[in-house]
Write a protein that holds these residues in place. Structure first.
Motif, PDB file in Angstrom:
ATOM      1  N   PHE A   1     -21.514  61.724  49.458  1.00 50.90           N
ATOM      2  CA  PHE A   1     -21.099  60.353  49.743  1.00 50.90           C
ATOM      3  C   PHE A   1     -22.105  59.418  49.086  1.00 50.90           C
ATOM      4  CE2 PHE A   1     -18.461  62.204  52.963  1.00 50.90           C
ATOM      5  CZ  PHE A   1     -17.547  61.237  53.385  1.00 50.90           C
TER       6      PHE A   1
ATOM      7  N   HIS B   1     -19.347  54.945  55.459  1.00 46.24           N
ATOM      8  CA  HIS B   1     -19.024  55.975  56.448  1.00 46.24           C
ATOM      9  C   HIS B   1     -19.898  55.878  57.699  1.00 46.24           C
ATOM     10  CE1 HIS B   1     -19.039  60.087  58.225  1.00 46.24           C
ATOM     11  NE2 HIS B   1     -17.768  60.046  57.903  1.00 46.24           N
ATOM     12  N   ASN B   2     -21.007  55.183  57.608  1.00 48.33           N
ATOM     13  CA  ASN B   2     -21.973  55.101  58.707  1.00 48.33           C
ATOM     14  C   ASN B   2     -21.501  54.062  59.720  1.00 48.33           C
ATOM     15  OD1 ASN B   2     -24.194  54.580  60.387  1.00 48.33           O
ATOM     16  ND2 ASN B   2     -25.671  54.979  58.760  1.00 48.33           N
ATOM     17  N   ASP B   3     -21.082  54.540  60.883  1.00 48.13           N
ATOM     18  CA  ASP B   3     -20.468  53.656  61.869  1.00 48.13           C
ATOM     19  C   ASP B   3     -21.475  52.943  62.759  1.00 48.13           C
ATOM     20  OD1 ASP B   3     -21.124  56.105  62.940  1.00 48.13           O
ATOM     21  OD2 ASP B   3     -19.252  56.396  64.026  1.00 48.13           O
TER      22      ASP B   3
ATOM     23  N   LYS C   1     -13.788  51.407  58.936  1.00 48.00           N
ATOM     24  CA  LYS C   1     -13.178  52.446  59.769  1.00 48.00           C
ATOM     25  C   LYS C   1     -12.052  53.181  59.052  1.00 48.00           C
ATOM     26  CE  LYS C   1     -11.384  53.210  64.453  1.00 48.00           C
ATOM     27  NZ  LYS C   1     -10.162  53.991  64.112  1.00 48.00           N
TER      28      LYS C   1
ATOM     29  N   HIS D   1     -17.384  60.853  46.867  1.00 51.80           N
ATOM     30  CA  HIS D   1     -16.952  59.603  47.490  1.00 51.80           C
ATOM     31  C   HIS D   1     -17.871  58.470  47.026  1.00 51.80           C
ATOM     32  CE1 HIS D   1     -14.308  61.845  50.137  1.00 51.80           C
ATOM     33  NE2 HIS D   1     -15.317  62.478  50.707  1.00 51.80           N
TER      34      HIS D   1
ATOM     35  N   TYR E   1     -19.734  49.719  57.866  1.00 49.74           N
ATOM     36  CA  TYR E   1     -18.711  50.707  58.231  1.00 49.74           C
ATOM     37  C   TYR E   1     -17.320  50.142  58.003  1.00 49.74           C
ATOM     38  CZ  TYR E   1     -16.044  53.801  61.397  1.00 49.74           C
ATOM     39  OH  TYR E   1     -15.134  54.680  61.949  1.00 49.74           O
TER      40      TYR E   1
ATOM     41  N   TRP F   1     -13.371  61.052  55.529  1.00 51.39           N
ATOM     42  CA  TRP F   1     -13.740  62.189  56.376  1.00 51.39           C
ATOM     43  C   TRP F   1     -12.619  63.222  56.440  1.00 51.39           C
ATOM     44  CZ3 TRP F   1     -17.976  64.279  57.358  1.00 51.39           C
ATOM     45  CH2 TRP F   1     -18.133  65.210  58.390  1.00 51.39           C
TER      46      TRP F   1
ATOM     47  N   TYR G   1     -13.591  53.931  46.868  1.00 49.63           N
ATOM     48  CA  TYR G   1     -13.061  53.230  48.035  1.00 49.63           C
ATOM     49  C   TYR G   1     -13.192  51.717  47.812  1.00 49.63           C
ATOM     50  CZ  TYR G   1     -12.826  57.844  49.932  1.00 49.63           C
ATOM     51  OH  TYR G   1     -12.496  59.168  50.120  1.00 49.63           O
TER      52      TYR G   1
ATOM     53  N   ALA H   1     -13.472  55.122  56.028  1.00 49.84           N
ATOM     54  CA  ALA H   1     -14.354  56.193  56.496  1.00 49.84           C
ATOM     55  C   ALA H   1     -13.530  57.352  57.055  1.00 49.84           C
ATOM     56  CB  ALA H   1     -15.313  55.663  57.555  1.00 49.84           C
ATOM     57  N   GLU H   2     -12.517  57.033  57.824  1.00 47.99           N
ATOM     58  CA  GLU H   2     -11.675  58.089  58.384  1.00 47.99           C
ATOM     59  C   GLU H   2     -10.900  58.816  57.291  1.00 47.99           C
ATOM     60  OE1 GLU H   2      -9.342  56.225  61.427  1.00 47.99           O
ATOM     61  OE2 GLU H   2     -11.020  56.206  62.867  1.00 47.99           O
TER      62      GLU H   2
END
Length: 296
Positions: A209, A268-270, A277, A229, A275, A284, A260, A280-281
């Protein structure tokens, strides 16, 4: 997506944070630059809560989840710091040998977000191990500023040997099927690229990532497929991609890259408002599917 109160924060603030987080700007300068945005109506409280991590937000899988068991394990690292230590997350609902994934943290040690990533992988059926590069100095100190300073004080070569040793530990673990993937974020993204190139006999699939590539002379050694990513607004890392892509293509290395859109480094870091969402989802789920394809 970013929460509404943070949507209007200028992109330059996220860029300053990226410089600060990667050592190109000290904390005093970072805070001074943030202070210039108060003239636009932003309070420092809103700005710092948007940009600095709040790890309470990063727990998607509790360490008390009955589907997993989390503990710490040490491993030998004779070419690194002698000994390493990491966070081991194991699914509890199977007695079968498990495909394994090494999880590599950012440039500040094994923080709660990375531990949660390991638990997410265990919840999905993988044996997950997240080493702490800061173990030789006592481990992640509980805050990112000290963690960054500690990690930067360690020799990069020894850290790399520690992660190679961690890969060997996990691949040969009694619970492992012998199939090993690696996923990493930021510095960990670099390590995922590096391990694919320098420990190619160990790594069966790699997912960086927003990570920079391994040294040019190592890239020819990559055997594992890569799932890469990248975040559109991450100019620092993205400027390394065209050359890396050209090498991967010329060497015939199997890879897929996803860019992205309108995402920042760290999306990806929430634990911060970087972040995203939805993306990131998506990233993942692609990661889990990739590991299931190549490791299971």
């Amino acid at each position: 997506m970013t929460t509404p109160q943070f949507q209007q924060i200028p992109q330059e603030a996220f860029d300053w944070y990226d410089d600060y987080a990667h050592g190109a700007m000290d904390r005093r300068t970072f805070m001074k630059k943030l202070g210039t945005l108060t003239a636009l109506g932003f309070s420092m409280a809103v700005l710092t809560s948007a940009l600095l991590p709040n790890y309470v937000l990063a727990e998607q899988v509790s360490f008390n989840d009955p589907d997993i068991k989390a503990s710490y394990a040490e491993f030998d690292s004779p070419l690194g710091h002698g000994k390493g230590r990491g966070y081991l997350a194991v699914p509890t609902n199977t007695t079968a040998k498990l495909p394994s994934v090494l999880v590599v943290h950012e440039n500040r040690g094994l923080n709660p977000y990375i531990k949660d990533v390991a638990r997410r992988l265990a919840k999905a059926g993988f044996l997950a191990f997240a080493p702490d590069a800061l173990f030789p100095l006592g481990g992640y100190p509980g805050n990112d500023d000290d963690g960054r300073a500690m990690q930067s004080s360690l020799a990069r070569e020894k850290i790399q040997f520690d992660f190679i040793a961690a890969s060997q530990f996990l691949k040969t673990h009694p619970l492992s099927s012998g199939k090993l993937g690696v996923v990493g974020f930021c510095f960990g993204g670099y390590m995922a690229n590096y391990l694919a190139a320098s420990a190619n006999e160990l790594i069966d699939a790699a997912v960086p990532f927003y990570g920079t590539p391994a040294a040019k002379e190592l890239r020819k050694n990559i055997k594992a497929p890569l799932l890469i990513h990248l975040a559109q607004l991450d100019t620092r890392v993205n400027q390394t991609w065209p050359e890396y892509q050209a090498d991967l293509d010329s060497l015939g290395i199997k890879y897929t890259m996803h860019m992205y859109q309108a995402a920042n480094h760290g999306f990806h870091n929430d634990s911060t408002s970087r972040y995203d969402k939805a993306q990131a989802e998506l990233a993942w789920q692609r990661t889990l599917d990739f590991f299931k394809l190549h490791l299971v």
